[in-house]
Design a protein around this motif. Structure first.
Motif, mmCIF file in Angstrom:
data_model
loop_
_atom_site.group_PDB
_atom_site.id
_atom_site.type_symbol
_atom_site.label_atom_id
_atom_site.label_comp_id
_atom_site.label_asym_id
_atom_site.label_seq_id
_atom_site.Cartn_x
_atom_site.Cartn_y
_atom_site.Cartn_z
ATOM 1 N N LEU A 50 0.926 -1.103 -0.058
ATOM 2 C CA LEU A 50 0.029 0.488 -0.069
ATOM 3 C C LEU A 50 0.935 0.992 0.278
ATOM 4 C CD1 LEU A 50 -3.234 -0.456 2.047
ATOM 5 C CD2 LEU A 50 -2.467 -0.405 -0.317
ATOM 6 N N MET A 51 1.733 1.173 0.617
ATOM 7 C CA MET A 51 2.643 2.920 0.353
ATOM 8 C C MET A 51 3.240 2.940 -0.657
ATOM 9 S SD MET A 51 5.175 2.259 4.090
ATOM 10 C CE MET A 51 4.027 1.499 5.610
ATOM 11 N N VAL A 52 3.603 1.328 -1.120
ATOM 12 C CA VAL A 52 4.268 1.676 -2.783
ATOM 13 C C VAL A 52 2.767 2.554 -3.570
ATOM 14 C CG1 VAL A 52 5.312 0.573 -4.352
ATOM 15 C CG2 VAL A 52 6.394 0.107 -2.425
ATOM 16 N N LEU A 53 1.940 2.133 -3.520
ATOM 17 C CA LEU A 53 1.227 2.329 -4.675
ATOM 18 C C LEU A 53 0.532 3.843 -4.091
ATOM 19 C CD1 LEU A 53 -1.760 1.402 -5.994
ATOM 20 C CD2 LEU A 53 -2.710 1.331 -4.089
ATOM 21 N N ASN A 54 0.824 4.138 -3.002
ATOM 22 C CA ASN A 54 0.286 6.021 -2.309
ATOM 23 C C ASN A 54 1.352 6.515 -3.109
ATOM 24 O OD1 ASN A 54 -0.715 7.814 -0.783
ATOM 25 N ND2 ASN A 54 0.811 7.616 0.731
ATOM 26 N N ASN A 55 3.117 6.430 -3.371
ATOM 27 C CA ASN A 55 3.813 6.517 -3.375
ATOM 28 C C ASN A 55 3.401 7.188 -5.080
ATOM 29 O OD1 ASN A 55 5.502 7.363 -1.541
ATOM 30 N ND2 ASN A 55 6.711 5.668 -1.706
ATOM 31 N N LEU A 56 3.277 5.742 -6.045
ATOM 32 C CA LEU A 56 3.135 5.475 -7.342
ATOM 33 C C LEU A 56 1.646 6.681 -7.682
ATOM 34 C CD1 LEU A 56 3.522 4.359 -9.924
ATOM 35 C CD2 LEU A 56 1.467 2.756 -9.714
ATOM 36 N N TYR A 57 0.846 6.564 -6.764
ATOM 37 C CA TYR A 57 -0.619 7.727 -6.912
ATOM 38 C C TYR A 57 0.388 9.504 -6.445
ATOM 39 C CZ TYR A 57 -4.056 4.147 -6.800
ATOM 40 O OH TYR A 57 -4.569 3.253 -7.820
ATOM 41 N N ALA A 58 1.265 9.145 -5.716
ATOM 42 C CA ALA A 58 2.190 10.430 -5.473
ATOM 43 C C ALA A 58 2.136 11.428 -6.147
ATOM 44 C CB ALA A 58 2.581 11.025 -4.241
ATOM 45 N N VAL A 59 3.532 10.447 -7.718
ATOM 46 C CA VAL A 59 4.009 10.575 -8.384
ATOM 47 C C VAL A 59 3.091 10.957 -10.016
ATOM 48 C CG1 VAL A 59 5.507 9.164 -10.273
ATOM 49 C CG2 VAL A 59 6.165 9.085 -8.036
ATOM 50 N N TYR A 60 2.237 10.221 -9.969
ATOM 51 C CA TYR A 60 1.154 10.470 -10.610
ATOM 52 C C TYR A 60 0.528 12.034 -9.881
ATOM 53 C CZ TYR A 60 1.320 5.938 -13.235
ATOM 54 O OH TYR A 60 1.866 5.609 -13.949
ATOM 55 N N ARG A 61 0.492 12.683 -9.321
ATOM 56 C CA ARG A 61 -0.185 13.741 -9.383
ATOM 57 C C ARG A 61 0.437 14.856 -9.306
ATOM 58 N NH1 ARG A 61 -2.555 11.354 -4.182
ATOM 59 N NH2 ARG A 61 -0.597 11.984 -3.284
ATOM 60 N N SER A 62 1.683 14.400 -8.878
ATOM 61 C CA SER A 62 3.257 15.669 -9.449
ATOM 62 C C SER A 62 3.292 15.595 -10.607
ATOM 63 C CB SER A 62 4.263 15.247 -8.310
ATOM 64 O OG SER A 62 4.730 14.146 -8.801
ATOM 65 N N LEU A 63 2.556 15.201 -11.571
ATOM 66 C CA LEU A 63 2.963 14.843 -13.117
ATOM 67 C C LEU A 63 2.007 15.810 -14.209
ATOM 68 C CD1 LEU A 63 4.052 11.355 -14.006
ATOM 69 C CD2 LEU A 63 5.907 13.324 -14.019
ATOM 70 N N PRO A 64 1.828 16.456 -14.809
ATOM 71 C CA PRO A 64 1.443 17.160 -15.293
ATOM 72 C C PRO A 64 0.668 16.219 -16.597
ATOM 73 C CG PRO A 64 3.829 17.354 -16.715
ATOM 74 C CD PRO A 64 3.482 16.210 -15.710
#
Length: 167
Positions: A50-64
């Motif tokens: 779940l933590m890696v999944l959360n980091n993945l979503y954080a990366v997607y949110r920071s991208l245009p």
């Protein structure tokens, strides 16, 4: 007129990669926990996933916003890392099933009960899943570091959109 924009995301990317690697190592440490400690192993593997999944979503949110065919190395790396964490979860399920099958076979092999036809060689091989931890203690980190090497090797193949923005 032309503006050239560059983004320095070294610190953010490095921190995200470091956390992902540490979470895989935490999942790997679950192979050293007794298989009888089911809640600890399941919680460890599930939380890392779940933590890696959360980091993945954080990366997607920071991208245009990306086109459907755009690839981002960091997101691909995190997806692979998430798969490794999920494999740790599945490995424990296999170990647990092997332990239960082995306990049932041991119960059937008692001297007061004759061995049934149900205790076939296939079941005995499945019961060997209880020893899967020993294999995964070595194979899991080797496979993950091989994956990291491959990902770093293909990094230059990913597009790097640096250039001029015209006005």
């Amino acid at each position: 007129m032309c503006f050239s924009l560059t983004r320095s995301s070294y610190t953010s990317s490095t921190l995200t990669i470091l956390v992902a690697v540490l979470l895989v190592l935490a999942s790997w440490s679950g192979f050293f926990i007794s298989p009888a400690a089911a809640p600890a192993r399941i919680a460890l593997a599930f939380l890392c996933f779940l933590m890696v999944l959360n980091n993945l979503y954080a990366v997607y949110r920071s991208l245009p916003q990306l086109q459907s065919d755009d690839r981002v190395w960091l997101s691909d790396f995190l997806i692979g890392t998430m798969v490794f964490n999920f494999v740790a979860l599945l490995e424990y399920a296999a170990v647990n099933a092997g332990m239960r099958l082995k306990a049932n076979l041991d119960k059937q092999d008692k001297p007061d009960k004759p061995a049934s036809k149900f205790a076939s060689s296939v079941q005995r091989r499945l019961a060997d899943c209880a020893r899967l931890d020993e294999v995964m203690r070595v194979f899991f980190p080797l496979a993950y570091f091989l994956y990291m090497g491959i990902m770093y090797a293909v990094l230059p193949l990913y597009p790097h959109n640096e250039g001029c923005i015209g006005i």
